[in-house]
Design a protein around this motif. Structure first.
Motif, PDB file in Angstrom:
ATOM      1  N   ASP A   2      -2.099   3.608   2.576  1.00  0.00           N
ATOM      2  CA  ASP A   2      -2.320   4.546   1.477  1.00  0.00           C
ATOM      3  C   ASP A   2      -0.993   5.084   0.994  1.00  0.00           C
ATOM      4  OD1 ASP A   2      -5.067   4.293   1.627  1.00  0.00           O
ATOM      5  OD2 ASP A   2      -5.218   5.816   3.191  1.00  0.00           O
ATOM      6  N   LEU A 140       3.650  -0.418  -1.007  1.00  0.00           N
ATOM      7  CA  LEU A 140       2.689  -1.509  -0.951  1.00  0.00           C
ATOM      8  C   LEU A 140       3.203  -2.568   0.009  1.00  0.00           C
ATOM      9  CD1 LEU A 140       1.866  -2.111  -4.754  1.00  0.00           C
ATOM     10  CD2 LEU A 140       0.327  -1.098  -3.048  1.00  0.00           C
ATOM     11  N   HIS A 144       1.705  -8.125  -3.437  1.00  0.00           N
ATOM     12  CA  HIS A 144       0.934  -7.601  -4.563  1.00  0.00           C
ATOM     13  C   HIS A 144       1.473  -8.098  -5.908  1.00  0.00           C
ATOM     14  CE1 HIS A 144      -0.637  -4.879  -1.485  1.00  0.00           C
ATOM     15  NE2 HIS A 144      -1.609  -4.574  -2.325  1.00  0.00           N
ATOM     16  N   GLN A 279      -3.836  -0.611  -5.064  1.00  0.00           N
ATOM     17  CA  GLN A 279      -4.717  -0.528  -3.894  1.00  0.00           C
ATOM     18  C   GLN A 279      -6.183  -0.494  -4.329  1.00  0.00           C
ATOM     19  OE1 GLN A 279      -2.950   2.945  -2.256  1.00  0.00           O
ATOM     20  NE2 GLN A 279      -1.255   1.828  -1.324  1.00  0.00           N
ATOM     21  N   ARG A 282      -7.136  -3.954  -5.444  1.00  0.00           N
ATOM     22  CA  ARG A 282      -7.288  -4.846  -4.279  1.00  0.00           C
ATOM     23  C   ARG A 282      -8.657  -4.625  -3.632  1.00  0.00           C
ATOM     24  NH1 ARG A 282      -3.341  -3.202   0.095  1.00  0.00           N
ATOM     25  NH2 ARG A 282      -4.999  -1.685   0.467  1.00  0.00           N
ATOM     26  N   ARG A 283      -9.073  -3.371  -3.509  1.00  0.00           N
ATOM     27  CA  ARG A 283     -10.382  -3.088  -2.919  1.00  0.00           C
ATOM     28  C   ARG A 283     -11.513  -3.636  -3.794  1.00  0.00           C
ATOM     29  NH1 ARG A 283      -7.725   1.915  -1.726  1.00  0.00           N
ATOM     30  NH2 ARG A 283      -8.627   2.892  -3.583  1.00  0.00           N
TER      31      ARG A 283
END
Length: 285
Positions: A2, A140, A144, A279, A282-283
């Motif tokens: 995070d 990150l 990515h 993020q 990505r989820r």
């Protein structure tokens, strides 16, 4: 992992890592815009860049989520002010082939704005560069930026969520001292990045006092497609405002510690927002 919001973020990252990331950021942004007179003219002001970004975000949200399709009227409604300038800007985007207009088959008076590959490809490269900087800072995990380039679903998911970055830029406007001062001026953000790039070449390590570097106002103006008088005036005002220190005898300039701290703060905030969107994307994938 995070991302951590500043100022906790700043405390967790070494000075060397921050300097390396800022140098990477500025060098790549400068190379993307150096000699691109038309691009710098079109996207020289913050409002213009954000309007183009919101157009693309809205288009992808329509494709992926069924949101309202982008039109000039929708962009003007969300902008709240500067509607004439926005209309002129969209006309330029259409003229240069970055945006096309598609008539609604049920009402030919409604024209949807459709971003073209020239605009989307430029945005993809720009976002990927920001994600590389996030990786350099440890915001990150590696991969990515490559995924954004190679994975269409990840790119789509990122762009659908990128409106939050633009919203935060608006809500934080004017809060970063010297950086905000430059960014409010035509081509000022690009000039500030060039100054930062040259600063880190002269100051690869933390030291005090900061070392000066050659002032090349004509080179800045020519490379960015700005008038010499505009750049000279901007630099003169920046010195008067305390963002730069000028050694006229040696034709050199030095960033003031205050300006450097304000710019570092801005970039850490900015990149942390990119990391959060990456993020979330990505989820979603």
């Amino acid at each position: 992992m995070d991302s951590m919001p500043p100022p906790d973020l700043a405390l967790s990252i070494s000075h060397e890592a921050r300097c390396k990331a800022v140098a990477l950021y500025c060098d790549a942004i400068v190379r993307m815009h150096w000699g691109e007179r038309l691009i710098n003219k079109i996207f020289g002001r913050v409002m213009q860049s954000h309007a183009a970004g919101r157009l693309v975000v809205q288009h992808y949200r329509w494709k992926e989520e069924g949101a309202e399709r982008p039109t000039l009227a929708l962009l003007q409604r969300n902008a709240g002010h500067g509607t004439r300038t926005l209309a002129s800007f969209v006309a330029v985007l259409r003229l240069t082939g970055m945006v096309a207009a598609e008539a609604d088959p049920r009402d030919r008076r409604v024209r949807y704005l459709v971003p073209q590959e020239r605009l989307i490809g430029g945005l993809r490269a720009w976002i990927a560069h920001h994600l590389r900087c996030c990786e350099a800072l440890g915001l990150l995990d590696a991969g990515h930026a490559v995924r954004l380039t190679d994975d269409a679903a990840f790119f789509d998911a990122f762009v659908c969520r990128a409106g939050s970055i633009l919203d935060r830029v608006v809500s934080h406007r004017g809060r970063f001292g010297g950086w905000s001062w430059f960014d409010d001026r035509d081509g000022g953000g690009r000039v500030a990045m060039l100054l930062l790039r040259d600063h880190f070449k002269a100051n690869p390590e933390a030291r005090s006092p900061l070392l000066a570097f050659p002032l090349r106002a004509h080179e800045l103006a020519d490379g960015l497609g700005l008038s010499h008088s505009h750049v000279r005036g901007m630099l003169k005002e920046a010195i008067e405002a305390g963002h730069l220190a000028h050694d006229a005898g040696r034709a050199q300039v030095r960033l003031t510690p205050r300006f450097l701290d304000e710019t570092m703060s801005w970039l850490l905030h900015f990149l942390s927002w990119f990391a959060e969107v990456a993020q979330a994307a990505r989820r979603a994938c």
